[in-house]
Design a protein around this motif. Structure first.
Motif, PDB file in Angstrom:
ATOM      1  N   GLN A   7       0.998  -0.990  -0.309  1.00 29.08           N
ATOM      2  CA  GLN A   7      -0.408  -0.330   0.069  1.00 29.08           C
ATOM      3  C   GLN A   7       0.599   0.963   0.224  1.00 29.08           C
ATOM      4  O   GLN A   7       1.650   1.210   0.539  1.00 29.08           O
ATOM      5  N   ASN A   8       0.271   1.666  -0.470  1.00 30.27           N
ATOM      6  CA  ASN A   8       1.249   3.300  -1.256  1.00 30.27           C
ATOM      7  C   ASN A   8      -0.086   4.870  -0.150  1.00 30.27           C
ATOM      8  O   ASN A   8      -0.442   5.020  -0.571  1.00 30.27           O
ATOM      9  N   CYS A   9       0.165   5.170   0.837  1.00 30.06           N
ATOM     10  CA  CYS A   9      -0.195   6.382   1.692  1.00 30.06           C
ATOM     11  C   CYS A   9       1.005   7.272   1.822  1.00 30.06           C
ATOM     12  O   CYS A   9       2.352   7.096   2.122  1.00 30.06           O
ATOM     13  N   SER A  10      -0.128   8.826   1.740  1.00 34.30           N
ATOM     14  CA  SER A  10       0.972   9.720   1.846  1.00 34.30           C
ATOM     15  C   SER A  10       0.223  10.652   2.699  1.00 34.30           C
ATOM     16  O   SER A  10      -1.071  11.003   3.093  1.00 34.30           O
ATOM     17  N   LEU A  11       0.733  11.744   3.898  1.00 30.75           N
ATOM     18  CA  LEU A  11       0.235  12.506   4.804  1.00 30.75           C
ATOM     19  C   LEU A  11       0.778  14.129   4.078  1.00 30.75           C
ATOM     20  O   LEU A  11       1.587  14.287   3.138  1.00 30.75           O
ATOM     21  N   GLU A  12      -0.342  15.037   3.340  1.00 24.14           N
ATOM     22  CA  GLU A  12      -0.247  15.860   2.794  1.00 24.14           C
ATOM     23  C   GLU A  12      -0.513  17.322   3.875  1.00 24.14           C
ATOM     24  O   GLU A  12      -1.579  17.226   5.046  1.00 24.14           O
ATOM     25  N   LEU A  13       0.155  18.238   3.759  1.00 23.46           N
ATOM     26  CA  LEU A  13       0.278  19.550   4.495  1.00 23.46           C
ATOM     27  C   LEU A  13      -0.443  20.391   4.625  1.00 23.46           C
ATOM     28  O   LEU A  13       1.220  21.189   3.076  1.00 23.46           O
ATOM     29  N   GLU A  14      -1.110  21.632   4.179  1.00 29.76           N
ATOM     30  CA  GLU A  14      -0.644  22.398   3.825  1.00 29.76           C
ATOM     31  C   GLU A  14      -1.480  23.708   4.270  1.00 29.76           C
ATOM     32  O   GLU A  14      -1.746  23.451   5.202  1.00 29.76           O
ATOM     33  N   SER A  15      -1.016  24.997   4.119  1.00 29.62           N
ATOM     34  CA  SER A  15      -1.570  26.168   5.039  1.00 29.62           C
ATOM     35  C   SER A  15      -2.553  26.161   4.648  1.00 29.62           C
ATOM     36  O   SER A  15      -3.310  25.850   3.042  1.00 29.62           O
ATOM     37  N   TYR A  16      -3.315  26.848   5.130  1.00 32.69           N
ATOM     38  CA  TYR A  16      -5.343  26.709   5.181  1.00 32.69           C
ATOM     39  C   TYR A  16      -5.579  28.099   4.630  1.00 32.69           C
ATOM     40  O   TYR A  16      -6.135  27.990   3.561  1.00 32.69           O
ATOM     41  N   ALA A  17      -5.039  29.041   4.890  1.00 33.68           N
ATOM     42  CA  ALA A  17      -5.433  30.916   4.387  1.00 33.68           C
ATOM     43  C   ALA A  17      -4.481  30.562   3.746  1.00 33.68           C
ATOM     44  O   ALA A  17      -4.696  31.506   3.175  1.00 33.68           O
ATOM     45  N   TYR A  18      -3.377  30.829   3.789  1.00 33.63           N
ATOM     46  CA  TYR A  18      -1.897  31.226   3.339  1.00 33.63           C
ATOM     47  C   TYR A  18      -2.350  30.341   2.065  1.00 33.63           C
ATOM     48  O   TYR A  18      -1.554  29.745   1.910  1.00 33.63           O
ATOM     49  N   ASN A  19      -2.185  31.053   0.448  1.00 31.63           N
ATOM     50  CA  ASN A  19      -1.895  30.528  -1.177  1.00 31.63           C
ATOM     51  C   ASN A  19      -0.061  30.966  -1.162  1.00 31.63           C
ATOM     52  O   ASN A  19       0.492  31.132  -0.465  1.00 31.63           O
ATOM     53  N   GLU A  20       0.152  31.020  -2.309  1.00 35.12           N
ATOM     54  CA  GLU A  20       1.730  30.943  -2.578  1.00 35.12           C
ATOM     55  C   GLU A  20       1.834  31.853  -3.104  1.00 35.12           C
ATOM     56  O   GLU A  20       3.302  32.614  -2.751  1.00 35.12           O
ATOM     57  N   ASN A  21       1.628  32.864  -3.089  1.00 32.87           N
ATOM     58  CA  ASN A  21       1.486  34.083  -3.186  1.00 32.87           C
ATOM     59  C   ASN A  21       2.075  34.482  -1.838  1.00 32.87           C
ATOM     60  O   ASN A  21       2.766  35.799  -1.140  1.00 32.87           O
ATOM     61  N   ASP A  22       1.492  34.518  -0.395  1.00 34.87           N
ATOM     62  CA  ASP A  22       1.941  34.658   0.627  1.00 34.87           C
ATOM     63  C   ASP A  22       2.358  33.881   1.722  1.00 34.87           C
ATOM     64  O   ASP A  22       2.998  34.676   2.616  1.00 34.87           O
ATOM     65  N   LEU A  23       2.342  32.174   1.247  1.00 35.62           N
ATOM     66  CA  LEU A  23       3.315  31.266   2.123  1.00 35.62           C
ATOM     67  C   LEU A  23       3.519  30.307   1.372  1.00 35.62           C
ATOM     68  O   LEU A  23       3.312  29.418   0.891  1.00 35.62           O
ATOM     69  N   MET A  24       5.471  30.303   1.012  1.00 34.90           N
ATOM     70  CA  MET A  24       5.508  29.241   0.688  1.00 34.90           C
ATOM     71  C   MET A  24       6.282  28.046   1.954  1.00 34.90           C
ATOM     72  O   MET A  24       7.249  28.048   2.287  1.00 34.90           O
ATOM     73  N   LEU A  25       5.181  27.165   1.634  1.00 36.14           N
ATOM     74  CA  LEU A  25       5.850  25.783   2.520  1.00 36.14           C
ATOM     75  C   LEU A  25       6.472  24.976   1.754  1.00 36.14           C
ATOM     76  O   LEU A  25       6.666  25.246   0.164  1.00 36.14           O
ATOM     77  N   TYR A  26       8.129  24.720   2.261  1.00 36.32           N
ATOM     78  CA  TYR A  26       9.201  23.990   1.533  1.00 36.32           C
ATOM     79  C   TYR A  26       9.466  22.872   2.416  1.00 36.32           C
ATOM     80  O   TYR A  26       9.783  23.178   3.971  1.00 36.32           O
ATOM     81  N   TRP A  27      10.253  22.537   1.961  1.00 40.01           N
ATOM     82  CA  TRP A  27      10.865  20.983   3.087  1.00 40.01           C
ATOM     83  C   TRP A  27      11.832  21.704   3.315  1.00 40.01           C
ATOM     84  O   TRP A  27      12.740  21.831   2.529  1.00 40.01           O
ATOM     85  N   LYS A  28      12.387  21.736   4.676  1.00 42.66           N
ATOM     86  CA  LYS A  28      13.835  22.840   5.012  1.00 42.66           C
ATOM     87  C   LYS A  28      14.761  22.013   4.357  1.00 42.66           C
ATOM     88  O   LYS A  28      15.937  22.579   4.085  1.00 42.66           O
ATOM     89  N   ASN A  29      14.916  20.609   4.666  1.00 48.57           N
ATOM     90  CA  ASN A  29      16.360  19.797   4.292  1.00 48.57           C
ATOM     91  C   ASN A  29      16.728  18.766   2.862  1.00 48.57           C
ATOM     92  O   ASN A  29      16.997  18.270   2.908  1.00 48.57           O
ATOM     93  N   GLY A  30      15.089  19.346   1.920  1.00 49.10           N
ATOM     94  CA  GLY A  30      14.857  18.688   0.893  1.00 49.10           C
ATOM     95  C   GLY A  30      14.328  17.336   1.316  1.00 49.10           C
ATOM     96  O   GLY A  30      13.761  17.021   3.058  1.00 49.10           O
ATOM     97  N   ASN A  31      14.916  15.812   1.130  1.00 45.61           N
ATOM     98  CA  ASN A  31      14.742  14.530   1.556  1.00 45.61           C
ATOM     99  C   ASN A  31      14.466  14.574   2.518  1.00 45.61           C
ATOM    100  O   ASN A  31      14.305  13.024   3.362  1.00 45.61           O
ATOM    101  N   ASP A  32      15.947  14.496   3.750  1.00 44.00           N
ATOM    102  CA  ASP A  32      16.872  14.587   4.745  1.00 44.00           C
ATOM    103  C   ASP A  32      15.637  15.223   6.313  1.00 44.00           C
ATOM    104  O   ASP A  32      15.868  14.759   6.760  1.00 44.00           O
ATOM    105  N   SER A  33      14.330  16.551   5.544  1.00 47.24           N
ATOM    106  CA  SER A  33      13.565  16.879   6.420  1.00 47.24           C
ATOM    107  C   SER A  33      12.985  15.275   7.254  1.00 47.24           C
ATOM    108  O   SER A  33      12.478  16.147   7.948  1.00 47.24           O
ATOM    109  N   LEU A  34      12.450  15.006   6.828  1.00 52.06           N
ATOM    110  CA  LEU A  34      11.570  13.439   6.476  1.00 52.06           C
ATOM    111  C   LEU A  34      12.730  12.564   7.941  1.00 52.06           C
ATOM    112  O   LEU A  34      13.402  12.129   7.002  1.00 52.06           O
ATOM    113  N   ARG A  35      11.702  12.421   8.965  1.00 49.49           N
ATOM    114  CA  ARG A  35      12.820  11.213   9.616  1.00 49.49           C
ATOM    115  C   ARG A  35      11.892  10.294  10.380  1.00 49.49           C
ATOM    116  O   ARG A  35      10.967  10.900  11.163  1.00 49.49           O
ATOM    117  N   THR A  36      12.265   9.059  10.882  1.00 56.28           N
ATOM    118  CA  THR A  36      11.548   8.188  11.569  1.00 56.28           C
ATOM    119  C   THR A  36      11.933   7.910  13.076  1.00 56.28           C
ATOM    120  O   THR A  36      13.913   7.475  12.228  1.00 56.28           O
TER     121      THR A  36
END
Lengths: 393, 473
Positions: free
Chosen positions: A123-152
């Motif tokens: 199974q392939n699952c994903s959790l998605e994060l997004e800002s509710y109010a601010y679109n990309e003109n106001d808030l730029m969401l990005y992974w801080k360290n690329g693929n290393d941002s995700l640790r388990t």
């Protein structure tokens, strides 16, 4: 107001540490995950003079007074920030205005699962994060360290093996509100087959093997063979029900369904096979009765008596002294085609021979169906297994 | 007159106004929330009421408004040491399927906050409830790996705050927490599980907040009445360590460890005992006459069905682990024993049929040679398949007429287990000999496989049980 209000978009870096995956539910098609979600951004209004350049740490009470990004989990069903003993929130402010904001969240999110290869599925699952109010003109969401941002942390699931965790990002478009940055936490889960082997496949195989035992039992043991066949059908039915109870009611066939239903068919066919054997036997009896080889007093139903043996009731009734003279004659010499002669003599000899012939014919008849079944059923089941496991493994 | 009078009137008015203002201010000073003073009539005097004391606001007493309590004590200074004390009230449940446990405990924090020191002559502490907590700083301890947790709030938040004059604070709360516990089921149900509850500060690293057990190992006390239905609680002990997070640093972490040993009795009664009984029941089949085909087959197949049901029942309450559990080994080996008893009877039946066929052919040959024997093969064959499994007098009578020669020939062709025509040589010679032979032959009417199975199956199962219980106990 967000930092840099009216100006360019504020970049917010995200870092995630997955603490645990609490449960994965097939019936609800969702998963529950606990994670530490960290946000990094810069707010000039919070900078303070400091000689030591050390950061200041605050807990949740400061959060209500300043601006923090409003990240939410898309497709989540339930989520909460842990609040024992205090809200699990940390705020760390650096002298230059950089902020680290960390929360501990448990989120139950939707994961559409495809069960067509269950239980040999991935199974392939994903959790998605997004800002509710601010679109990309106001808030730029990005992974801080690329693929290393995700640790388990050390995640151990009882039923699954986590193959892969990786992070990705994309843009999501909402027709009414615009483009938003969306970050994805993707993970691949491979199910452990062992539990299902022990719980489903192994009992099923044993039941099919047990149904073959019927071919080796004497075909005259009617109740035995029938009860054997029908009880294995009952057990197969129970196993099928047991598997379906813990599964969602999908509209396509799962891999385990194919196996169970084919095995059910094998067991069912063994019952039908015995019905055929029995019917053929009865048919032969009738034919022989018509041809006169069996005296009419010979009752075919008696042959199939509940105890499963042939009875020659007339044996006891024949007076033996009468038999003695007939014993001297050769019982085999009268040709079988002389039906008129025999009834007048002592019935015992004649009937026995004809019964013997009968038995031979019936036996040969049943041997045909039964002996072929003894080979055909195991071989075809073996073939089915070879195809199934090579297809799904 | 008018000038002086006006001047005097003006003076009087001024005096009255000044007096009124003084009075008003006095009124303001006295309007504390706990008090309701009547508007001052300086002329009316009241007898002072002993119960009505002049109280001051808590915030005033503790000077809360003078400090910013969003900052920890000794902010930007050394780490504040926070001692922790736990009293476990109960272990509510331990779930194998979810692999977690639920615990209710009293969690107490001890630290010193100079900002809360107040002057006191008696050196007695002041106790507050949950309402003060929102106004002062408290450590933000959380339970790592907890799934759900809450502070009880019936009838009000179960929080206690006790402030000592020198600024020491005791902060106690009553929490129920459900935390994950990795369980290893490879020895289930003869297993012991070790679970831990971990406490850590969420925001403050070890440079800001030092978490430690207040009295070492004695910080953890348990109610005497803690008992679980399925487990025996062996040991409660505490440890502490540092935990590292790559993005945020080093944190102090306190551990509450406890070991649980499962009570085996329930599983003995629920699983092991029925499985053993089923296996023993399947051995009954070896003692039943092999000619009773339906009986033996249905006995075998029903015990298989029951074993299958027991196995399904056990797995319903277990997590789907990927390794084999101790109870699985027992149940599957028992299942195999039961299965083999069915196969054994199939073999017996098949061999009986085959031998019957061979014997029949042999007797035909003998009959051809001797040409004076009635063929009794059919009869013997059918009689041997009879459900009641015995010979009746009628059979014996009907066999009269055989000569000794034929009997000898019969002897040669048969195996000792077969019970056939020996019963009667001729009418006259029957009597006691017939009866004796019959008894002898009845006892011998068993297949060799059955005889061996009667010993091998129980022996092997007992051996398996010895090995199993020695390994796991």
């Amino acid at each position: 107001m967000r930092p840099g209000f009216g100006g360019s978009a504020i970049p917010v870096g995200i870092d995630v540490q997955v603490e645990s995956i609490d449960s994965i539910s097939e019936v609800n098609m969702d998963f529950t995950m606990t994670l530490y979600l960290r946000h990094y951004w810069k707010d000039e209004r919070l900078s303070f003079p400091s000689r030591t350049n050390q950061s200041r740490t605050f807990d949740s009470r400061l959060v209500k007074k300043i601006w923090v990004p409003d990240v939410f989990f898309v497709h989540s069903k339930r989520s909460f920030i842990h609040d024992t003993t205090m809200e699990n929130i940390m705020l760390r402010v650096y002298p230059d205005g950089n902020i680290l904001y960390s929360v501990r969240v448990t989120v139950t999110a939707l994961c559409s699962m495809d069960f067509s290869s269950f239980p040999l599925d991935t199974q392939n699952c994903s959790l998605e994060l997004e800002s509710y109010a601010y679109n990309e003109n106001d808030l730029m969401l990005y992974w801080k360290n690329g693929n290393d941002s995700l640790r388990t942390d050390e995640i151990v699931l009882s039923q699954f093996f986590i193959e892969h965790f990786h992070a990705s990002s994309g843009l999501a478009f909402y027709s009414s509100t615009g483009w938003y940055n969306r970050l994805f936490i993707n993970f691949i889960l491979r199910r452990h087959i062992f539990f299902f082997m022990l719980q489903t496949y192994f009992p099923t195989m044993l039941m099919v093997v047990l149904s073959w035992v019927s071919f080796w039992i004497d075909r005259r043991a009617v109740p035995a063979r029938v009860s054997l066949g029908i009880t294995t059908v009952l057990t197969m039915s129970t196993i099928i029900t047991g598997v379906s109870s813990s599964m969602p009611q999908v509209s396509y066939v799962k891999a385990v369904d194919i196996y169970l239903w084919t095995s059910f068919l094998f067991v069912f066919l063994s019952v039908i096979e015995y019905a055929a054997v029995n019917y053929c036997t009865t048919l032969e009896e009738m034919r022989k009765m018509k041809r006169g080889k069996i005296p009419s007093t010979f009752n075919a139903s008696q042959a199939m008596a509940f105890d499963g043996c042939f009875h020659d009731n007339d044996i006891e009734l024949t007076p033996f002294p009468r038999m003695a003279p007939t014993l001297t004659s050769d019982p085999l010499t009268p040709p079988p085609q002389n039906p008129d002669v025999r009834p007048t003599e002592g019935t015992r000899l004649r009937r026995q021979r004809s019964v013997r012939e009968n038995v031979d014919l019936l036996v040969s008849n049943s041997y045909m169906i039964d002996s072929y079944s003894r080979l055909a059923f195991p071989l075809s089941y073996l073939l089915f297994n070879t195809i199934y496991w090579s297809l799904y493994s | 007159m008018p000038c002086y009078a006006r001047f005097l009137l003006l003076l009087l008015c001024l005096i009255v106004i000044v007096e009124c203002r003084k009075h008003k201010s006095r009124k303001k000073r006295w309007s504390a929330p706990a008090e309701t003073h009547k508007p001052g009539n300086p002329l009316s005097k009241k007898v002072s009421d002993g119960t009505k004391t002049r109280k001051v606001k808590t915030s005033h007493l503790l000077r809360i408004d003078e400090h910013d309590f969003t900052m920890r004590p000794a902010f930007a200074g050394p780490a504040v040491p926070v001692g922790v004390d736990v009293q476990v009230e109960s272990l509510d449940s331990i779930s194998e399927v979810d692999m977690d446990f639920t615990m209710t405990l009293y969690l107490r924090h001890y630290w010193k906050d100079e900002r809360l020191a107040f002057p006191s002559a008696t050196n007695k502490s002041m106790t507050f409830d949950g309402r003060l907590v929102k106004k002062i700083w408290v450590p933000d301890v959380f339970f790592v790996h907890s799934k759900r947790s809450f502070i009880h709030d019936t009838t009000t938040d179960n929080i206690m705050l006790r402030v000592f004059p020198d600024g020491h604070v005791l902060y106690s709360l009553r929490v129920t927490v459900t935390a994950a516990c990795n369980m290893d089921f490879s020895r289930f149900p003869l297993d012991s599980q070790t679970c831990t509850l971990e406490l850590e500060s969420y925001a403050y690293t070890d440079e800001d907040l030092m978490l430690y057990w207040k009295s070492g190992d004695e910080s953890l006390s348990t109610d005497d009445r803690i008992s679980l239905s399925q487990f025996l609680i062996q040991k409660f002990h505490t440890t502490s360590r540092l935990a590292f997070y790559s993005s945020t640093g080093w944190y102090n972490r306190l551990y509450i460890n406890f070991t649980l040993r499962r009570h085996i009795f329930f599983f003995l009664l629920q699983t092991y005992f029925p499985a053993t009984l089923m296996v023993m029941l399947s051995w009954v089949s070896f003692w039943i006459d092999r000619r009773a085909v339906p009986a033996r087959v249905s006995l075998g197949i029903t015990t298989v069905l029951t074993m299958s049901t027991i196995i399904t029942g056990v797995n319903a309450s277990m997590p789907r682990v990927s390794y084999i559990k101790a109870v699985d080994i027992y149940l599957w080996v028992s299942f195999v024993f039961v299965f083999l008893s069915v196969l054994e009877y199939a073999a017996v039946n098949y061999l009986t049929t085959v031998r019957d066929g061979k014997d029949r052919k042999l007797r035909e040959k003998v009959r051809e040679q001797s040409q004076n024997l009635p063929c009794t093969c059919g009869m013997s064959h059918t009689k041997t398949m009879m459900l009641d499994g015995t010979y009746s007098e009628a059979d014996a009578n009907s066999l009269a007429g055989y000569t000794r020669a034929s009997m000898a020939a019969e002897d040669a062709s048969e195996k000792p287990e077969r019970m056939v025509v020996h019963l009667s040589l001729d009418n006259e010679s029957t009597g006691a000999k017939k009866k004796g032979l019959r008894g002898f032959r009845i006892i011998q009417n068993t297949h060799a496989i059955d005889t061996y199975s009667r010993m091998i199956f129980p022996g092997a199962y007992i051996l398996f049980n010895l090995i199993y219980w020695c390994v796991y106990c």
